[in-house]
Design a protein around this motif. Structure first.
Motif, PDB file in Angstrom:
ATOM      1  N   SER A  20       0.848  -1.188   0.000  1.00 19.27           N
ATOM      2  CA  SER A  20       0.000   0.000   0.000  1.00 19.27           C
ATOM      3  C   SER A  20       0.885   1.240   0.000  1.00 19.27           C
ATOM      4  CB  SER A  20      -0.888   0.016   1.243  1.00 19.27           C
ATOM      5  OG  SER A  20      -1.708  -1.132   1.301  1.00 19.27           O
ATOM      6  N   TYR A  21       0.496   2.233  -0.769  1.00 20.27           N
ATOM      7  CA  TYR A  21       1.297   3.460  -0.726  1.00 20.27           C
ATOM      8  C   TYR A  21       0.768   4.415   0.337  1.00 20.27           C
ATOM      9  CZ  TYR A  21      -1.985   5.437  -4.383  1.00 20.27           C
ATOM     10  OH  TYR A  21      -3.053   5.861  -5.121  1.00 20.27           O
ATOM     11  N   THR A  22       1.661   5.286   0.808  1.00 20.96           N
ATOM     12  CA  THR A  22       1.351   6.237   1.870  1.00 20.96           C
ATOM     13  C   THR A  22       1.754   7.640   1.428  1.00 20.96           C
ATOM     14  OG1 THR A  22       3.514   6.156   2.973  1.00 20.96           O
ATOM     15  CG2 THR A  22       1.930   4.419   3.541  1.00 20.96           C
ATOM     16  N   SER A  23       1.543   8.603   2.301  1.00 19.90           N
ATOM     17  CA  SER A  23       1.892   9.987   1.972  1.00 19.90           C
ATOM     18  C   SER A  23       3.391  10.148   1.720  1.00 19.90           C
ATOM     19  CB  SER A  23       1.439  10.927   3.085  1.00 19.90           C
ATOM     20  OG  SER A  23       2.048  10.578   4.314  1.00 19.90           O
ATOM     21  N   GLN A  24       4.194   9.277   2.292  1.00 16.21           N
ATOM     22  CA  GLN A  24       5.641   9.353   2.072  1.00 16.21           C
ATOM     23  C   GLN A  24       6.030   8.968   0.644  1.00 16.21           C
ATOM     24  OE1 GLN A  24       7.345   6.909   5.167  1.00 16.21           O
ATOM     25  NE2 GLN A  24       7.132   8.520   6.712  1.00 16.21           N
ATOM     26  N   ASP A  25       5.111   8.345  -0.079  1.00 17.71           N
ATOM     27  CA  ASP A  25       5.385   7.914  -1.450  1.00 17.71           C
ATOM     28  C   ASP A  25       4.915   8.916  -2.503  1.00 17.71           C
ATOM     29  OD1 ASP A  25       6.403   5.233  -0.774  1.00 17.71           O
ATOM     30  OD2 ASP A  25       4.333   4.840  -0.139  1.00 17.71           O
ATOM     31  N   PHE A  26       4.283   9.993  -2.089  1.00 14.59           N
ATOM     32  CA  PHE A  26       3.657  10.892  -3.059  1.00 14.59           C
ATOM     33  C   PHE A  26       4.649  11.402  -4.102  1.00 14.59           C
ATOM     34  CE2 PHE A  26      -0.180  12.401  -0.293  1.00 14.59           C
ATOM     35  CZ  PHE A  26      -0.668  11.109  -0.301  1.00 14.59           C
ATOM     36  N   LYS A  27       5.810  11.826  -3.669  1.00 12.64           N
ATOM     37  CA  LYS A  27       6.809  12.343  -4.608  1.00 12.64           C
ATOM     38  C   LYS A  27       7.200  11.271  -5.624  1.00 12.64           C
ATOM     39  CE  LYS A  27      11.338  14.610  -4.823  1.00 12.64           C
ATOM     40  NZ  LYS A  27      12.494  15.129  -4.009  1.00 12.64           N
ATOM     41  N   GLY A  28       7.397  10.048  -5.145  1.00 12.62           N
ATOM     42  CA  GLY A  28       7.763   8.952  -6.037  1.00 12.62           C
ATOM     43  C   GLY A  28       6.641   8.579  -6.982  1.00 12.62           C
ATOM     44  N   LEU A  29       5.404   8.622  -6.511  1.00 13.03           N
ATOM     45  CA  LEU A  29       4.253   8.288  -7.352  1.00 13.03           C
ATOM     46  C   LEU A  29       4.076   9.312  -8.476  1.00 13.03           C
ATOM     47  CD1 LEU A  29       1.835   7.307  -4.472  1.00 13.03           C
ATOM     48  CD2 LEU A  29       2.661   5.743  -6.234  1.00 13.03           C
ATOM     49  N   ILE A  30       4.269  10.573  -8.154  1.00 11.44           N
ATOM     50  CA  ILE A  30       4.160  11.611  -9.181  1.00 11.44           C
ATOM     51  C   ILE A  30       5.309  11.486 -10.180  1.00 11.44           C
ATOM     52  CG2 ILE A  30       4.205  14.109  -9.580  1.00 11.44           C
ATOM     53  CD1 ILE A  30       2.780  14.382  -6.823  1.00 11.44           C
TER      54      ILE A  30
END
Length: 219
Positions: A20-30
């Motif tokens: 599951s992704y979290t807020s810490q992954d936002f930069k990587g997801l974008i």
């Protein structure tokens, strides 16, 4: 959700984590979105932090990513909807609330795929198939009827003057035509449901998309 597995990348077994992704992954997801949809694709259509916050808040079970070597290299996002008619007409914006999934319905019966993407470097490693497999597991875990999503038909524009989208889709299913997206979904166990018109602004697909589902085998 968190599981470890091996994929074959450049002929070498490589450890991958689907979680599951979290807020810490936002930069990587974008960053994944920027690699998957480079210019001239509009930057404003990439996931933004507000959308990603809605994903992990409203339906964390439907917010998955794949990580290799500490780097996010792919993601998949879904929401639950209640579709009383299997061929109910809809666009991507309507069914996903323009990607914000504020229409997520915990009491629905269908897990709908809002997005799946893998960076080009890893597209031959089977990441997309494993992300889909993980979402199938979510369907079973939550006792939902099915997974449903619409796939692009990027080969359709080549024969749109001679054939309807239904005819093209049927010929892909029969092996007469090859379409990279539909063929990929077939390999992942998806089966045809129908065609969605005006689904997404997609010149190659002439704005059509192929609706394909995966049924929960335990119901």
């Amino acid at each position: 959700m968190r599981k470890q597995l091996y994929v074959i990348h450049d002929g070498i077994p490589t450890e991958a984590i689907i979680r599951s992704y979290t807020s810490q992954d936002f930069k990587g997801l974008i960053a994944v979105q920027s690699e998957c949809f480079p210019p001239p694709y509009p930057e404003e259509l990439w996931w933004n932090e507000e959308q990603l916050t809605e994903h992990i808040t409203r339906f964390p079970e439907g917010a998955l990513c794949c990580e290799i070597g500490g780097r996010v290299i792919g993601s998949m996002t879904g929401l639950i909807v209640d579709m009383t008619q299997e061929h109910e007409a809809h666009s991507w914006e309507q069914i996903t609330d323009s990607g914000y999934i504020r229409n997520h319905n915990p009491n629905g019966d269908t897990l709908y795929v809002a997005d799946i993407c893998v960076i080009p470097e890893y597209r031959k490693a089977g990441i997309g198939k494993w992300l889909l497999q993980s979402m199938y597991e979510t369907v079973v875990h939550l006792g939902l009827k099915r997974l449903l999503g619409a796939g692009r038909m990027p080969g359709y524009h080549r024969c749109a003057a001679e054939e309807t989208p239904e005819q093209y889709f049927d010929k892909v299913i029969k092996g007469i035509y090859k379409d990279p997206v539909i063929t990929f979904l077939l390999r992942c166990g998806r089966t045809p449901v129908g065609i969605a018109a005006d689904y997404l602004d997609d010149e190659e697909s002439c704005n059509y998309a192929a609706l394909m589902e995966w049924r929960n085998p335990f119901l």
